[in-house]
Every structure is written in C-alpha cells, then in structure tokens.
Design a protein around this motif. Structure first.
Motif, PDB file in Angstrom:
ATOM      1  N   MET A   1       0.846  -1.193   0.000  1.00  0.00           N
ATOM      2  CA  MET A   1       0.000   0.000   0.000  1.00  0.00           C
ATOM      3  C   MET A   1       0.883   1.246   0.000  1.00  0.00           C
ATOM      4  O   MET A   1       1.784   1.373   0.828  1.00  0.00           O
ATOM      5  N   LEU A   2       0.634   2.157  -0.923  1.00  0.00           N
ATOM      6  CA  LEU A   2       1.424   3.375  -0.987  1.00  0.00           C
ATOM      7  C   LEU A   2       1.059   4.314   0.151  1.00  0.00           C
ATOM      8  O   LEU A   2      -0.089   4.372   0.595  1.00  0.00           O
ATOM      9  N   SER A   3       2.041   5.074   0.588  1.00  0.00           N
ATOM     10  CA  SER A   3       1.802   6.051   1.644  1.00  0.00           C
ATOM     11  C   SER A   3       0.975   7.214   1.102  1.00  0.00           C
ATOM     12  O   SER A   3       0.904   7.443  -0.115  1.00  0.00           O
ATOM     13  N   ARG A   4       0.368   7.939   2.023  1.00  0.00           N
ATOM     14  CA  ARG A   4      -0.407   9.119   1.629  1.00  0.00           C
ATOM     15  C   ARG A   4       0.487  10.127   0.911  1.00  0.00           C
ATOM     16  O   ARG A   4       0.073  10.779  -0.040  1.00  0.00           O
ATOM     17  N   GLU A   5       1.734  10.241   1.368  1.00  0.00           N
ATOM     18  CA  GLU A   5       2.669  11.183   0.756  1.00  0.00           C
ATOM     19  C   GLU A   5       2.962  10.799  -0.695  1.00  0.00           C
ATOM     20  O   GLU A   5       3.031  11.661  -1.577  1.00  0.00           O
ATOM     21  N   LYS A   6       3.144   9.493  -0.953  1.00  0.00           N
ATOM     22  CA  LYS A   6       3.427   9.043  -2.308  1.00  0.00           C
ATOM     23  C   LYS A   6       2.220   9.273  -3.218  1.00  0.00           C
ATOM     24  O   LYS A   6       2.378   9.683  -4.382  1.00  0.00           O
TER      25      LYS A   6
ATOM     26  N   GLN B   1      -0.009  11.604  -2.891  1.00  0.00           N
ATOM     27  CA  GLN B   1      -0.063  13.038  -3.161  1.00  0.00           C
ATOM     28  C   GLN B   1       0.992  13.443  -4.184  1.00  0.00           C
ATOM     29  O   GLN B   1       0.747  14.316  -5.029  1.00  0.00           O
ATOM     30  N   GLU B   2       2.148  12.804  -4.111  1.00  0.00           N
ATOM     31  CA  GLU B   2       3.199  13.082  -5.089  1.00  0.00           C
ATOM     32  C   GLU B   2       2.743  12.719  -6.502  1.00  0.00           C
ATOM     33  O   GLU B   2       2.964  13.468  -7.460  1.00  0.00           O
TER      34      GLU B   2
ATOM     35  N   TYR C   1       4.771   4.660 -11.244  1.00  0.00           N
ATOM     36  CA  TYR C   1       4.560   3.699 -10.162  1.00  0.00           C
ATOM     37  C   TYR C   1       4.824   2.264 -10.606  1.00  0.00           C
ATOM     38  O   TYR C   1       5.644   1.566 -10.006  1.00  0.00           O
TER      39      TYR C   1
ATOM     40  N   GLU D   1      -5.795   6.144  -6.880  1.00  0.00           N
ATOM     41  CA  GLU D   1      -5.713   5.017  -5.953  1.00  0.00           C
ATOM     42  C   GLU D   1      -6.353   3.767  -6.562  1.00  0.00           C
ATOM     43  O   GLU D   1      -5.814   2.668  -6.430  1.00  0.00           O
TER      44      GLU D   1
END
Length: 275
Positions: free
Chosen positions: A1-6, A8-9, A49, A217
């Motif tokens: 699972m990707l982080s929220r920061e990723k 947003q990036e 990604y 997402e």
C-alpha cells in the motif's frame, strides 16, 4: 500500500503533466485535448509507479513495454517520457511540426521510449500480444501494457486480438481502456454503442477490472491486482471524464480533437493552479 505522501506526489505529477499537455497543444495549435487530460491518472500510475524501465538504458531487454493503441492521445505519452528524462522537455515545443519526432501520433523511436508507431485504431492490441508472446518464447519476465479507447472498441481487429490473448493465456499482458463515452463525432452510445465492455472481455477470457480511471488510488490497486493474475490477460476498464481537470473541456465532444485557444488556455491553467 502506498503512503499518503506518495499518493499526493503522484497526484501532483498528474496536475503538472496536464499543464504541460495543454501548453504543448496550445503552442502547436493542433491536436487532441480531451483524451490526454482524461487518461492522465492512468499514464502517471503506469510510468511513475508500476512499470519497470530505465530512461538511461531505453533498450534494456527486460524493460516493461507500453503501447499507446489510441495514438491520437500521444501528448499524454510525450509529457510522461519528457518528465522522466527520455528526451529534453524543450522537444514538447515542436509537437506536430515538420521534422519533429513528436508527431500527432507516436512514431517508433525506442530510444525515446516510444515502442510502436500507432494511430490506426485496433492495431495496438495485436502488437502488444506479439511482444508478450516473444517474452514467453525468450523466457523473459517483462510485462506488456497497452492503452485503448472506447471508440477503438468499435474496431474488429481489437476483438480478434483480444480473442488471441485469451486463447494463449497471456498473463503478462495488461490492457487499460479509457472509457469516457466520447469519440470524435459525438457520444459512443449515439454512434455505435460498445457496451457492455466488461461482459465482452470476460467472454474473450480476460480478467476484467472496472474502476474510476480518474481516481489514481483505484488505478494503482487495479494494476497491482492485474499483476497477480495467472493464466489469462487482464483488462482494466476505466471510466473517465474527457477533459478531466478543466471544467470548460469536461465531457464535451468538441474537445476530443481541438487544441485550446488563448482564452481557454488561461482558464485551464488557472483551474489547474497555474497563473
């Protein structure tokens, strides 16, 4: 699972590449606006990604391949490749100019990340299948991705290739279909209704994922799940909004194949957070 920061990036890359696309089309005064804007989340998820490649070694044999079967959406491909360093961003200023490698439809140039000359709708699926079969024969583990349009699903060649991919159980194949409901002459449903696409690909032995193609997402999750599928190819059917991100373009058939005017560009850049 990707982080929220990723996440947003990635969303920020989508925004920036929409801006670059509009500026490129405006300078060329020609080209397709709606499709490239609408499919940008899918392009960013693929290139920033999911896919394996190296811009410094563009001919690396084990790279994942991408075929833009709906070649008229070339601006979306070009901005991704330039952002990744395949070629200088200044080349975007020469879109559709005589002698430029960046024509209105992609021209084969592997050293710039362009794997196939496309534009004739329906052909990309067959070529992508051939690449996937070659990987199997050569014992390679690269994956082959292809982008398609709903208008392209009116072409018989696409379905012949879809049948072949299902028959040969090409589980190293993943297609994405930009389902915005619009083609150059209007709405699909009024010209030649392509629905139900999910049922059709299922009948041709594909694993089908139905998503919101403007939700990055959901795109990422579908790409991850598709990579786990064994014994059959995968098709991600993505509902999108033509012209996504700019209210004056959204869901309007006029902007399938029209570049933004001076005033439209000003409005678009303001809505996208620039200017």
């Amino acid at each position: 699972m990707l982080s929220r920061e990723k996440i947003q990036e990635l969303k920020e890359i989508v925004r920036l590449l929409r801006i670059d696309t509009l500026k490129m089309l405006h300078k060329a005064k020609s080209g397709h606006t709606g499709g490239p804007l609408g499919m940008m989340e899918m392009m960013v998820a693929l290139y920033f990604y999911k896919m394996r490649f190296d811009p410094k070694k563009p001919l690396w044999e084990d790279r994942d391949r991408f075929i833009l079967a709906n070649g008229h959406c070339a601006p979306a491909l070009y901005v991704c490749l330039s952002h990744l360093g395949y070629f200088p961003k200044t080349e975007l200023d020469h879109l559709r100019q005589l002698g430029s490698p960046l024509q209105g439809h992609p021209k084969l140039k592997p050293e710039w990340g362009i794997e196939m000359s496309t534009g004739s709708l329906g052909q990309g699926m067959s070529v992508a299948n051939g690449m996937a079969l070659s990987a199997r024969l050569d014992g390679k583990n690269f994956r082959v991705y292809s982008m398609h349009s709903d208008g392209e699903a009116q072409e018989g060649m696409l379905w012949e290739a879809a049948m072949a991919a299902g028959h040969y159980k090409l589980d190293n194949r993943c297609g994405l279909l930009d389902y915005n409901g619009i083609q150059i002459d209007g709405f699909n449903k009024d010209i030649k209704d392509v629905s139900p696409l999910e049922d059709k690909f299922t009948a041709f032995r594909w694993k089908v994922f139905s998503i919101d193609g403007n939700n990055i997402e959901e795109v990422i999750e579908a790409l991850d799940e598709a990579e786990k599928v064994k014994g059959q190819p995968s098709m991600i059917i993505a509902r999108t909004i033509l012209g996504k991100g700019v209210s004056i373009f959204e869901n309007k058939p006029k902007y399938h194949g029209v570049a933004p005017s001076d005033e439209e560009l000003k409005i678009a850049l303001k809505e996208l957070g620039e200017g």
